[in-house]
Write an enzyme that holds these catalytic residues in place. Structure first.
Site, mmCIF file in Angstrom:
data_model
loop_
_atom_site.group_PDB
_atom_site.id
_atom_site.type_symbol
_atom_site.label_atom_id
_atom_site.label_comp_id
_atom_site.label_asym_id
_atom_site.label_seq_id
_atom_site.Cartn_x
_atom_site.Cartn_y
_atom_site.Cartn_z
ATOM 1 C CD GLU A 1 -2.090 1.022 2.460
ATOM 2 O OE1 GLU A 1 -2.870 -0.030 2.749
ATOM 3 O OE2 GLU A 1 -3.068 2.118 2.896
ATOM 4 C CD GLU B 1 -2.757 7.938 5.319
ATOM 5 O OE1 GLU B 1 -3.825 6.918 5.699
ATOM 6 O OE2 GLU B 1 -2.615 7.835 6.503
#
Length: 309
Positions: free
Chosen positions: A187, A192
């Site tokens: 991933e 974020e």
């Protein structure tokens, strides 16, 4: 009402900034064991050389942004058409089971209250909306089966919502996740943002050796004072040996493959699909008190662009 935690950040110049950013990224949630193996719907794969991607109108050369020399635009979504995300480019992963992070939202399937396109922008909105088992709704948009790439430079221009307990993200998951599982599939958390720390953005990687649920996730963070009020360009350069994460063209964290570990430290050897979502609450990442006045909470994306050699 939501407690939290965090993991591995690059050093910051001021000690106060170091403390703040480390809280944000030690727990930096890449959104993974998080149901990324759930099939998006609908899915209509297409293939092109090193990328599996729907053919979209490639924008002019002056949209190169911060792409490195020698890289050319191979795919983009400028969000200039229609009122909903293009079905050629995006599908949905829906559900309200909390995923692995005990999140509080129900991800809806193409609900215009939670997702839409207008004025050249993609909007993903979290709402206070009571359903059978959830108190909030939102959207998890994915390019699974539609636009999947192996290596390249990925660029997103975005602005994030405010409010404690909110987590907004743009990330990528190995399409092999359905066969080999997470974190083996890998991933890449391109960017974020946690509402708890409004001026901090972060990035992370999830690998078989280091991942959030093992509390060994690796990532970096950067102070972006206007992350909630202005658009910024978030990028990731993915090569066979390295991942470089940047904001407005400035690299702030680099992840190199670790020698003597084979693919365990660098499971970035197959196509990945892209994900954009806004989640509410959960046990990963800086949380805080959820306040009704912070809703609706919308992340806006101006464009998503992929460049390759």
């Amino acid at each position: 009402m939501l407690p939290l935690s965090s993991q591995n950040i690059q050093s910051m110049k001021l000690s106060t900034i170091l403390f703040l950013s480390s809280i944000c990224c030690l727990l930096l949630v890449g959104c993974k064991a998080d149901g990324s193996d759930v099939d998006a719907s609908p899915a209509t794969p297409s293939t092109s050389s090193s990328a599996t991607a729907a053919s979209t109108s490639v924008t002019p050369a002056d949209t190169k942004g911060y792409a490195p020399a020698g890289y050319s635009l191979v795919w983009s979504d400028e969000f200039n058409e229609g009122t909903m995300p293009s079905e050629k480019n995006w599908g949905y992963q829906s559900g309200g089971h909390g995923w692995t992070a005990k999140e509080l939202q129900l991800y809806q399937d193409a609900d215009p209250d939670n997702v839409g396109v207008a004025d050249g922008l993609l909007r993903i909105t979290a709402l206070v909306e009571k359903t059978k088992r959830n108190a909030f709704t939102s959207t998890r948009l994915v390019s699974k089966g539609k636009a999947m790439f192996e290596e390249g430079y990925f660029e997103v221009r975005a602005k994030f919502p405010s409010g404690e307990g909110m987590r907004s993200a743009f990330w990528m998951v190995g399409d092999t996740v359905s066969k080999i599982g997470w974190p083996k599939a890998g991933e890449i958390d391109l960017v974020e943002h946690y509402g708890k720390f409004p001026t901090v953005v972060g990035c992370a990687v999830q690998t078989p050796l280091n991942y959030w649920s093992k509390k060994s996730q690796l990532g970096g963070s950067k102070i972006v004072k206007t992350a909630e009020s202005d658009f910024h360009v978030y990028g990731c350069l993915w090569t066979p040996e390295r991942l470089e994460f940047s904001v407005d063209g400035e690299v702030y964290w680099t992840y190199d493959a670790v020698s003597l570990t084979g693919g365990l430290s660098y499971p970035f050897k197959w196509p990945f699909y892209m994900v954009a979502n806004v989640s509410v609450g959960g046990v990963r990442g800086p949380g805080g008190e959820l306040k009704p006045e912070n809703f609706p909470a919308s992340m806006y994306i101006d464009y998503v662009r992929v460049f390759q050699k």
